[in-house]
Structure formats: C-alpha cells, structure tokens
Design an enzyme around this catalytic site. Sequence first.
Site, PDB file in Angstrom:
ATOM      1  N   HIS A 175     -29.182  28.747  25.454  1.00  0.00           N
ATOM      2  CA  HIS A 175     -28.687  29.962  24.796  1.00  0.00           C
ATOM      3  C   HIS A 175     -29.807  30.986  24.570  1.00  0.00           C
ATOM      4  O   HIS A 175     -29.657  32.173  24.886  1.00  0.00           O
ATOM      5  CB  HIS A 175     -28.037  29.569  23.467  1.00  0.00           C
ATOM      6  CG  HIS A 175     -27.270  30.664  22.789  1.00  0.00           C
ATOM      7  ND1 HIS A 175     -27.869  31.586  21.956  1.00  0.00           N
ATOM      8  CD2 HIS A 175     -25.947  30.982  22.807  1.00  0.00           C
ATOM      9  CE1 HIS A 175     -26.951  32.420  21.484  1.00  0.00           C
ATOM     10  NE2 HIS A 175     -25.768  32.076  21.977  1.00  0.00           N
ATOM     11  N   SER A 184     -22.671  36.944  21.141  1.00  0.00           N
ATOM     12  CA  SER A 184     -24.115  36.695  21.309  1.00  0.00           C
ATOM     13  C   SER A 184     -24.684  37.547  22.427  1.00  0.00           C
ATOM     14  O   SER A 184     -25.776  38.118  22.319  1.00  0.00           O
ATOM     15  CB  SER A 184     -24.363  35.227  21.681  1.00  0.00           C
ATOM     16  OG  SER A 184     -24.254  34.386  20.579  1.00  0.00           O
ATOM     17  N   ASP A 208     -33.480  31.695  17.828  1.00  0.00           N
ATOM     18  CA  ASP A 208     -32.491  31.048  18.686  1.00  0.00           C
ATOM     19  C   ASP A 208     -32.958  29.636  19.030  1.00  0.00           C
ATOM     20  O   ASP A 208     -33.627  28.998  18.218  1.00  0.00           O
ATOM     21  CB  ASP A 208     -32.281  31.913  19.951  1.00  0.00           C
ATOM     22  CG  ASP A 208     -30.839  31.878  20.433  1.00  0.00           C
ATOM     23  OD1 ASP A 208     -30.417  30.824  20.946  1.00  0.00           O
ATOM     24  OD2 ASP A 208     -30.137  32.890  20.304  1.00  0.00           O
ATOM     25  N   ASN A 253     -16.921  34.984  17.436  1.00  0.00           N
ATOM     26  CA  ASN A 253     -15.993  34.880  18.568  1.00  0.00           C
ATOM     27  C   ASN A 253     -14.632  34.314  18.172  1.00  0.00           C
ATOM     28  O   ASN A 253     -14.042  33.523  18.906  1.00  0.00           O
ATOM     29  CB  ASN A 253     -16.609  33.979  19.657  1.00  0.00           C
ATOM     30  CG  ASN A 253     -17.946  34.502  20.148  1.00  0.00           C
ATOM     31  OD1 ASN A 253     -18.188  35.704  20.127  1.00  0.00           O
ATOM     32  ND2 ASN A 253     -18.809  33.615  20.575  1.00  0.00           N
ATOM     33  N   ASP A 292     -38.277  35.215  35.802  1.00  0.00           N
ATOM     34  CA  ASP A 292     -37.839  36.539  35.357  1.00  0.00           C
ATOM     35  C   ASP A 292     -38.342  36.875  33.951  1.00  0.00           C
ATOM     36  O   ASP A 292     -38.248  38.028  33.514  1.00  0.00           O
ATOM     37  CB  ASP A 292     -36.314  36.636  35.370  1.00  0.00           C
ATOM     38  CG  ASP A 292     -35.744  36.460  36.768  1.00  0.00           C
ATOM     39  OD1 ASP A 292     -36.517  36.160  37.693  1.00  0.00           O
ATOM     40  OD2 ASP A 292     -34.519  36.610  36.934  1.00  0.00           O
TER      41      ASP A 292
END
Length: 365
Positions: A151, A305, A118, A242, A127
């Site tokens: 992303h 995604s 990615d 998409n 986190d």
Amino acid sequence: MNSQIATTKRIIRFQNGSEYRRFLRHLSEAASSAARLKAIKPLPFIRGISCRLPPDARLLESCSGRIWMEQDCKISVSPSGQRGLALENGIPWGIQQIRAPQAWGITTGHRVKVGVIDTGVDFNHPDLHHSLLRGINLLNRSKMPYDDNGHGTHIAGTIAAANQMHGMIGVAPRALIAPVKAFDHNGSAFVSDIILGIEWCVRNGMNVINMSFGMKTRSKALLGAVTNAYNSGVIIVASSGNDGKLRSVDYPARYPQTISVGATNRHRRVAPFSNRGTYIDIYAPGDKITSAWLRGKYNEMSGTSMATSHVSGAIALLLSLRPGLSPGEIKSIMKRSMQPLKNSKARRNIGELDVIRMLQAAERK
C-alpha cells in the site's frame, strides 16, 4: 480501575506539562520493577503516553492535574480493491486527468518533502529510486521502513515516481518522499504510532503529510497531534474512506485541520465506493489507479487512499512555486479552483482537483 481497562492499551494525556514530566519520571522508576510497564511509549507531541496500565494504576492517582484517557485503537489503511498488472504507459490516467503534466514546465515539486505515514516503501523500485528519503520505521527503529504490504509503495508512486523512460511518473516527480512505517504487513497500526509518525514528520521538516487511512471512532489524542502539525504549518491530506456513505467521513479526514479527499473515476463522477458529502474538501482520481508495487512491479488499486496521493502530489507542485503558503491558504486555493464534477445534481461547492486551475488560483491570491 477494573481489570478490563488494565489489560487494554491506553493513551493517557496530561493538561499540564510539568505533571506529564513528573509522571514519566514516576513511570520509569516503576518500570524497573514491573514487567508490565516495560512497553511504555512516550508521546511528547501531545504530552501523553501509550501503555498497558497495571491493575492498581496508583501512578495516576498521584497526579494532581487533569488527565484524559482513551483506548489506543487499531487503525487500518483504507481497504481497496486491487489486481496486479503490467504498466501500460508512463503517465497513469489519474495524473493526466488532474492536468499535472501541463504543469511540469513550471513546477515538478522540486525538493518539497512529503511524509507518507503508511506501510513503508519498496526502496529498490526503479521508479522511486530518486524520490526517497530515509524515513523511519516506527515498528522497529533499527530497520529501514521497508514495505511488506504494498500500500505505501503504491501511494509513494502516485505522489513522486520519476522514471518516465521505462516505468511510471507521479504527480510531482521531483518531490521527496519520506516513508514513515507505522503500519504492519496487514496494513494495521495503533493510533499511538500514527501520533509518533506525525511528530516525526513535523520535527524532520516535512511540508506535507499523506494519510491514506482512516477509522470510524474519534480520537482526541489524534486530533491533538493533527492540530499541532497544522499549527506548525504542515499540510495533512487524509482519505475520506471507502464506505460509499453520503454524510460520513473517516477520521482523521473529518478533522477540519486536514484536507479530506474523496475519489472519482475516469468519467469525473464520484466513485461508488467513495464517501461523499459536506465533509469532503476535494475529489481526485481513485478508481483503478496504476502505481508502483513491491519487487519493482505495478498494481492497480481503487480507493480514496489513491485519490489522497494525487492531492498530496499536487500540493507538492504548488509548494515548490509558493513555499510560504499556510495549510489554511492551500485548502482555500484548492477549494476555489476545483473542476466541477460531471453530475448535474451535484452542489456547486464540490469538485475535482485540477492542477492548472490550482496554480492559477494561487497566482491570484
């Protein structure tokens, strides 16, 4: 060979291994005298190279074996709607919907390695602090795979974020993410960089590869890399795209060696933007998904995604319990254990990811 081909970035593959090695030797000798050949990228995983060929391409004429050539296309992370926001609570709705929290008493994905090809990752996100391996930056090998787009960080958060007290928690909070930065700040990459990313994942012992991106054109070179990974026992999870199309799925999700993922919404219906139909193996939450973002923040994004990262996390939960499962077995278990979608007209062989049903199906295998 015309000048158009000469100025286009190409992937060249060789049927014969010794021919490939001989070609590389010739190429490196020519490179010392030709500036145009400096940017040669060997792709040993598929016995190929990516380069811009010189106009005469005499090097290719010296090959006696069979060669294949294709354009080294650009590929994009699947575009998604997004908006910044504050985190509401620790467990996002999609992770609740697939029933991941009910599985954490028996599996958290402990030490299962997920390669995320990615845009990189925010290494400073609180986190993700305990969930990250070093990974690799294929665009600049001397740098860490820092995310300059967002992303990749969002995908990593859904798979394995682990900060329930103050932030969010992902599907498999004790899985390990290896960020493989193949995409630039615009979310764009060459097929050759994806191939290098797949090779890196296989060589570095990844159990799962998350591919939240797609392209419309078929690439035999990319298929070769996906097939080699599959035959090495690595599970590849890919987003379907998409475009809201009924019978169309992006590559590499269309390849049978991947698990192709469509997106659902909170109502267990296929999201309007998701591709759908027979090429989809499984659906997962992908509409208005909250996850980690750059500079320690959070973002809501929609897209296949996001659905793909839920499936990669679920596979990490499964592999932690059943480490010997092959990619084919995992795909079969997932397809047998899907939750039917809320749509009376839907065929019976499509459904949404359900972690508890998946783990039960694996027990019965």
